[in-house]
Scaffold this motif. Structure first.
Motif, PDB file in Angstrom:
ATOM      1  N   LEU A 437       0.837  -1.205   0.000  1.00  0.00           N
ATOM      2  CA  LEU A 437       0.000   0.000   0.000  1.00  0.00           C
ATOM      3  C   LEU A 437       0.876   1.262   0.000  1.00  0.00           C
ATOM      4  CD1 LEU A 437      -2.882   1.150   0.131  1.00  0.00           C
ATOM      5  CD2 LEU A 437      -2.730   1.023   2.627  1.00  0.00           C
ATOM      6  N   ASP A 438       1.924   1.262   0.789  1.00  0.00           N
ATOM      7  CA  ASP A 438       2.874   2.392   0.787  1.00  0.00           C
ATOM      8  C   ASP A 438       3.429   2.623  -0.614  1.00  0.00           C
ATOM      9  OD1 ASP A 438       2.645   2.905   3.483  1.00  0.00           O
ATOM     10  OD2 ASP A 438       4.505   1.868   4.059  1.00  0.00           O
ATOM     11  N   ALA A 439       3.834   1.537  -1.264  1.00  0.00           N
ATOM     12  CA  ALA A 439       4.441   1.650  -2.597  1.00  0.00           C
ATOM     13  C   ALA A 439       3.441   2.214  -3.606  1.00  0.00           C
ATOM     14  CB  ALA A 439       4.954   0.293  -3.047  1.00  0.00           C
ATOM     15  N   ILE A 440       2.200   1.768  -3.473  1.00  0.00           N
ATOM     16  CA  ILE A 440       1.171   2.256  -4.399  1.00  0.00           C
ATOM     17  C   ILE A 440       0.909   3.742  -4.150  1.00  0.00           C
ATOM     18  CG2 ILE A 440      -1.295   2.085  -4.972  1.00  0.00           C
ATOM     19  CD1 ILE A 440      -0.831  -1.014  -4.273  1.00  0.00           C
ATOM     20  N   ASN A 441       0.781   4.098  -2.874  1.00  0.00           N
ATOM     21  CA  ASN A 441       0.517   5.504  -2.546  1.00  0.00           C
ATOM     22  C   ASN A 441       1.626   6.424  -3.044  1.00  0.00           C
ATOM     23  OD1 ASN A 441      -1.884   4.842  -1.375  1.00  0.00           O
ATOM     24  ND2 ASN A 441      -1.088   4.830   0.728  1.00  0.00           N
ATOM     25  N   ASP A 442       2.849   5.946  -2.995  1.00  0.00           N
ATOM     26  CA  ASP A 442       3.982   6.773  -3.424  1.00  0.00           C
ATOM     27  C   ASP A 442       4.370   6.529  -4.873  1.00  0.00           C
ATOM     28  OD1 ASP A 442       3.931   7.632  -0.860  1.00  0.00           O
ATOM     29  OD2 ASP A 442       5.822   6.687  -0.237  1.00  0.00           O
ATOM     30  N   GLN A 443       3.609   5.681  -5.555  1.00  0.00           N
ATOM     31  CA  GLN A 443       3.903   5.313  -6.946  1.00  0.00           C
ATOM     32  C   GLN A 443       5.366   4.938  -7.128  1.00  0.00           C
ATOM     33  OE1 GLN A 443       2.204   8.828  -8.915  1.00  0.00           O
ATOM     34  NE2 GLN A 443       0.434   7.558  -9.442  1.00  0.00           N
ATOM     35  N   SER A 444       5.841   4.104  -6.242  1.00  0.00           N
ATOM     36  CA  SER A 444       7.248   3.690  -6.315  1.00  0.00           C
ATOM     37  C   SER A 444       7.451   2.683  -7.441  1.00  0.00           C
ATOM     38  CB  SER A 444       7.679   3.066  -4.983  1.00  0.00           C
ATOM     39  OG  SER A 444       7.501   4.008  -3.948  1.00  0.00           O
ATOM     40  N   GLU A 504       7.603  -6.642 -16.889  1.00  0.00           N
ATOM     41  CA  GLU A 504       7.246  -5.963 -15.638  1.00  0.00           C
ATOM     42  C   GLU A 504       8.462  -5.320 -14.966  1.00  0.00           C
ATOM     43  OE1 GLU A 504       4.255  -5.205 -15.043  1.00  0.00           O
ATOM     44  OE2 GLU A 504       3.444  -6.534 -16.586  1.00  0.00           O
ATOM     45  N   LEU A 505       9.641  -5.901 -15.168  1.00  0.00           N
ATOM     46  CA  LEU A 505      10.851  -5.262 -14.632  1.00  0.00           C
ATOM     47  C   LEU A 505      11.070  -3.916 -15.318  1.00  0.00           C
ATOM     48  CD1 LEU A 505      13.401  -8.246 -14.422  1.00  0.00           C
ATOM     49  CD2 LEU A 505      12.279  -7.094 -12.514  1.00  0.00           C
ATOM     50  N   ALA A 506      10.729  -3.859 -16.591  1.00  0.00           N
ATOM     51  CA  ALA A 506      10.945  -2.627 -17.356  1.00  0.00           C
ATOM     52  C   ALA A 506       9.898  -1.567 -17.005  1.00  0.00           C
ATOM     53  CB  ALA A 506      10.904  -2.930 -18.851  1.00  0.00           C
ATOM     54  N   TYR A 507       8.740  -2.012 -16.539  1.00  0.00           N
ATOM     55  CA  TYR A 507       7.643  -1.082 -16.245  1.00  0.00           C
ATOM     56  C   TYR A 507       8.022  -0.133 -15.106  1.00  0.00           C
ATOM     57  CZ  TYR A 507       3.117   0.523 -14.454  1.00  0.00           C
ATOM     58  OH  TYR A 507       2.080   1.283 -13.989  1.00  0.00           O
ATOM     59  N   GLU A 508       7.676   1.133 -15.259  1.00  0.00           N
ATOM     60  CA  GLU A 508       7.955   2.099 -14.190  1.00  0.00           C
ATOM     61  C   GLU A 508       6.699   2.308 -13.364  1.00  0.00           C
ATOM     62  OE1 GLU A 508      10.144   5.518 -15.253  1.00  0.00           O
ATOM     63  OE2 GLU A 508      11.721   4.319 -16.196  1.00  0.00           O
ATOM     64  N   GLY A 509       6.661   1.734 -12.215  1.00  0.00           N
ATOM     65  CA  GLY A 509       5.489   1.789 -11.352  1.00  0.00           C
ATOM     66  C   GLY A 509       5.394   0.482 -10.588  1.00  0.00           C
ATOM     67  N   VAL A 510       4.308   0.319  -9.833  1.00  0.00           N
ATOM     68  CA  VAL A 510       4.167  -0.912  -9.046  1.00  0.00           C
ATOM     69  C   VAL A 510       3.603  -2.026  -9.911  1.00  0.00           C
ATOM     70  CG1 VAL A 510       3.023  -1.995  -7.073  1.00  0.00           C
ATOM     71  CG2 VAL A 510       3.779   0.396  -6.918  1.00  0.00           C
ATOM     72  N   SER A 511       4.331  -3.096 -10.021  1.00  0.00           N
ATOM     73  CA  SER A 511       3.745  -4.252 -10.690  1.00  0.00           C
ATOM     74  C   SER A 511       3.896  -5.483  -9.806  1.00  0.00           C
ATOM     75  CB  SER A 511       4.382  -4.472 -12.058  1.00  0.00           C
ATOM     76  OG  SER A 511       5.750  -4.722 -11.917  1.00  0.00           O
ATOM     77  N   VAL A 512       2.920  -6.364  -9.944  1.00  0.00           N
ATOM     78  CA  VAL A 512       2.912  -7.585  -9.126  1.00  0.00           C
ATOM     79  C   VAL A 512       2.844  -8.797 -10.046  1.00  0.00           C
ATOM     80  CG1 VAL A 512       1.582  -8.952  -7.460  1.00  0.00           C
ATOM     81  CG2 VAL A 512       1.830  -6.485  -7.117  1.00  0.00           C
ATOM     82  N   ILE A 513       3.777  -9.711  -9.854  1.00  0.00           N
ATOM     83  CA  ILE A 513       3.736 -10.969 -10.604  1.00  0.00           C
ATOM     84  C   ILE A 513       3.468 -12.080  -9.593  1.00  0.00           C
ATOM     85  CG2 ILE A 513       5.068 -12.564 -12.034  1.00  0.00           C
ATOM     86  CD1 ILE A 513       6.747  -9.952 -12.740  1.00  0.00           C
ATOM     87  N   ILE A 514       2.515 -12.910  -9.907  1.00  0.00           N
ATOM     88  CA  ILE A 514       2.173 -13.997  -8.986  1.00  0.00           C
ATOM     89  C   ILE A 514       2.487 -15.343  -9.638  1.00  0.00           C
ATOM     90  CG2 ILE A 514       0.342 -15.020  -7.563  1.00  0.00           C
ATOM     91  CD1 ILE A 514      -1.150 -12.287  -7.844  1.00  0.00           C
ATOM     92  N   PRO A 515       3.681 -15.887  -9.399  1.00  0.00           N
ATOM     93  CA  PRO A 515       3.956 -17.245  -9.858  1.00  0.00           C
ATOM     94  C   PRO A 515       3.163 -18.210  -8.976  1.00  0.00           C
ATOM     95  CG  PRO A 515       5.986 -16.024  -9.401  1.00  0.00           C
ATOM     96  CD  PRO A 515       4.869 -15.296  -8.752  1.00  0.00           C
TER      97      PRO A 515
END
Lengths: 538, 195
Positions: A437-444, A504-515
């Motif tokens: 949630l912190d990461a999303i709020n700060d668009q890390s 997703e590594l290249a994407y700038e922003g929060v991304s989630v991969i679920i293996p």
């Protein structure tokens, strides 16, 4: 006599069942896991309607136990030592609110770090909270002290800590059961403001805790578990705490110790016994499992007076668990020359199981991240931490539960890109969600891999709290739909998985991969049971 | 009477089953018992050991002191050597000869066997093959226990009874298989030690 062979953990669980406990609340963690496992699989506990569910983490578990105590019933919460860090907020404040029904914090320390990231000593927390601490020296005491702990907790309306270490938790011995006690009836606290820690009330409650300290000392001084054992040879006086008492006895055939001994299994320290020992003897040796807690107290800051030996002056090693030989050497027994381990014997570190889904996740990640170079993967605590070892060497950190996401965020905020977090499904719900949630709020700029094997693997396959709901949680927290990617970690899907990881590594922003693929151990177990049932029905 | 036993192997090889059988038999013989096990991370293919102590007197320490073990009982040859500092001067080393190789730098088996043969009191047997002859390779741990039964101060029938009790729930076939594995291990070891 009703004697059973029980692990220390199991003895505590059985004692809870017998002592009228209404619920146990816990998050799995070695070496404490078997306590709750035992209650969960006990038919007796089921019949008595004892609640025994795994919680999302140690804090939520301990708070549930405190709520049960508020409602007048006996509750236990169990955790590994570092779990108490997570539950420290409730533990320290519960010492101020006090209890209604009896409440026990069972904490299993792991000296030598057999399965942990540190060897912190929970007695320090117990002293911090100023609550009575029980430290059994054997399985029978572990059993008996649950009854005692609940008694103290209810009499003084205070949480009690039961501290054990790995060696007792995971060692089996015969344990005789005591009388069965009925569970408490539901009852509200007499003072309905007792649990409101507003400053004005908290000050009063804190004073009550302080006022009770004399009574806690009195309990320790009269406790059958703290004993002064006389001895003729007063050149040394020995203080033996918890398990260390056994290692002391192992060195004297027939348990005939020539020196005066104070056996300690209940804190605060029994002043009467220790003062007597100090007065009588030329010097004192302190034997204790964990940190030099008692040694420091006896030594004092100014270090005036008689010699106090222990872990601080090198009489015993400063770190690691004790054993009969270390204690023997400290007491001056000559140690025989030991047979050497042949040089050809090599280390055999634990490793990811054959067929483990994490293997494919890390092979994919290693390939996808190669172009950015090493040093960018923040990991967490679980089986997947083993990816630190060859042949994977995929991760760069493992600190505390949930730290992968937040550390990756901090590094991303420092300009690192990509910054990758790797966390298991159970660790994610334990302490990862808030960081996300912190990461999303700060668009890390972070990429989070939530390795979903549908279980809490390292501790033996307990249910994962958000089974089947990981994507929903991520979506709810605010991860963009397009950047929640579910992949199946299988060798044959390696190319495609690597491609998705790269995107997703290249994407700038929060991304989630679920293996997502079930733990191979729980899968095999499930299949065996299925096969067995099938055989039965045909 | 006391038997201090180090059980050795690799996570998942079933050393705790051996401990459970001995434990059940020991308690039925009226002996005291303490058994320290390894749970947690090491169980994932790492080296694991259990300290099993039986005695007619109360037992103090959960851990066996160095140089005091009466027996090292190992289901893996290299693992049997890892605990040599525990073995007493009169102690026996009883081990499986079949290696469990899950590390890249596993030493040559001949060299391991040379080290084992240096010990004056050892029994080395191919428990996997013997178990297979008895019906299933999985019973290798019970073959090793059978070999060790020669040196245990608990009656052989007690071990058989423990197997009947502990495996009973899993079916008669499994009981018979394990009883056979136990017998095979004992007879093979008896032939080896009487030469």
């Amino acid at each position: 006599m009703n004697t059973r062979l029980l692990l220390g953990d199991e003895a505590i669980a059985q004692a809870g069942i017998d002592a009228g406990m209404s619920g146990i609340f816990a998050y799995p963690g070695t070496p404490s896991t078997e306590i709750t496992e035992y209650v969960r699989s006990s038919a007796e506990a089921k019949k008595k309607g004892i609640a025994a569910n795994w919680a999302a983490n140690e804090k939520t578990a301990a708070e549930q136990a405190l709520g049960m105590s508020y409602a007048g019933k006996r509750a236990m919460t169990s955790m590994k030592h570092v779990g108490l860090n997570v539950a420290a907020d409730v533990f320290l404040n519960a010492s101020i609110t006090g209890a209604n029904g009896g409440i026990l914090f069972v904490v299993a320390d792991d000296p030598s770090m057999h399965s942990s990231q540190n060897e912190q000593d929970s007695r320090v927390y117990g002293r911090f909270a100023m609550v009575p601490i029980l430290e059994p020296s054997n399985q029978q005491e572990a059993y008996d002290m649950v009854h005692l702990g609940f008694d103290i907790s209810e009499k003084f309306q205070v949480p009690v800590m039961l501290r054990i270490t790995t060696r007792l938790a995971h060692s089996r011995a015969g344990v005789a059961r005591k009388e069965q006690r009925a569970q408490n009836q539901f009852s509200l606290p007499e003072d309905l403001k007792q649990f409101i820690l507003l400053p004005a009330i908290a000050r009063k409650r804190y004073q009550k805790l302080l006022d009770n300290q004399d009574a806690f000392h009195e309990l320790s001084e009269t406790s059958p578990y703290n004993q002064y054992l006389p001895g003729e040879d007063r050149s040394i006086g020995i203080v033996a705490c918890g398990l260390a008492y056994n290692y002391l006895m192992e060195n004297y055939p027939g348990r005939k110790v020539p020196h005066p001994v104070v056996k300690i299994s209940q804190y605060p320290l029994p002043k009467n016994h220790i003062e007597k020992l100090y007065d009588e003897c030329e010097r004192i040796i302190v034997l204790e499992e964990g940190y030099p807690v008692v040694e420091e107290v006896l030594k004092g800051f100014m270090n005036l007076g008689k010699e106090i030996n222990g872990r601080l002056d090198g009489t015993l090693p400063r770190t690691g668990e004790l054993n009969p030989n270390l204690v023997g050497a400290a007491l001056g027994f000559p140690q025989e020359k030991l047979a050497a381990i042949p040089d050809l014997v090599t280390r055999r570190p634990p490793s990811l199981c054959k067929g483990c889904p994490h293997i494919d996740s890390f092979l994919g990640l290693n390939e996808a991240i190669a172009e950015y170079g090493k040093g960018r993967v923040f990991s967490d605590i679980g089986c997947y931490t083993l990816s630190a070892l060859p042949p994977y060497e995929s991760i760069n950190t493992c600190v505390d539960m949930g730290a992968s996401i937040t550390m990756a965020k901090g590094a991303a905020d420092a300009g690192m890109h990509p910054a990758v977090a790797v966390i298991g499904d159970s660790t994610f719900t334990h302490s990862g969600m808030t960081g996300l949630l912190d990461a999303i709020n700060d668009q890390s700029n972070i990429t989070v891999l939530i390795l979903d094997n549908a279980t809490t693997g390292m501790t033996g396959g307990q249910p994962s709290s958000a089974f089947g709901r990981i994507e929903e949680i991520c979506r709810g927290l605010g991860v963009e739909e397009d950047h929640i990617r579910v992949i199946k970690p299988l060798r044959k899907q390696h190319e495609e998985n690597t491609r998705i990881l790269k995107e997703e590594l290249a994407y700038e922003g929060v991304s989630v991969i679920i293996p997502r693929r079930e733990c191979i151990v729980t899968l095999n177990k499930r299949m065996r049971l299925k096969f067995k049932d099938k055989n039965k029905s045909t | 009477m006391k038997n201090d036993i180090i059980l050795a192997g690799v996570g998942g090889q079933g050393i705790l089953s051996i401990a459970a059988i001995i434990g059940y038999a020991a308690v039925n013989s009226g002996l005291y018992l303490k058994q320290a096990e390894v749970h947690g991370m090491s169980q994932r293919g790492g080296d694991v050991q259990s300290h099993l102590r039986l005695s007619s007197d109360q037992i103090a320490s959960d851990l066996i002191p160095y140089g005091k073990a009466d027996m090292i009982l190992s289901v893996e040859p290299m693992e049997s050597l890892r605990y040599l500092p525990y073995l007493g001067p009169e102690g026996w080393l009883i081990t499986n000869t079949e290696p469990f190789i899950n590390i890249p730098n596993y030493p040559p088996l001949e060299e391991i066997m040379q080290e084992i043969k240096k010990l004056p009191r050892h029994v080395a047997l191919d428990a996997g093959s013997l178990a297979e002859e008895a019906g299933s390779k999985k019973a290798a741990n019970v073959v090793i226990l059978g070999a060790a039964s020669l040196f245990l101060d608990i009656p052989y029938e007690g071990l058989e009874e423990a197997i009947r009790f502990l495996f009973g729930k899993k079916g008669d076939d499994l009981v018979e298989l394990n009883l056979k594995a136990l017998r095979t291990g004992r007879e093979t070891a008896a032939n080896k030690t009487v030469k």
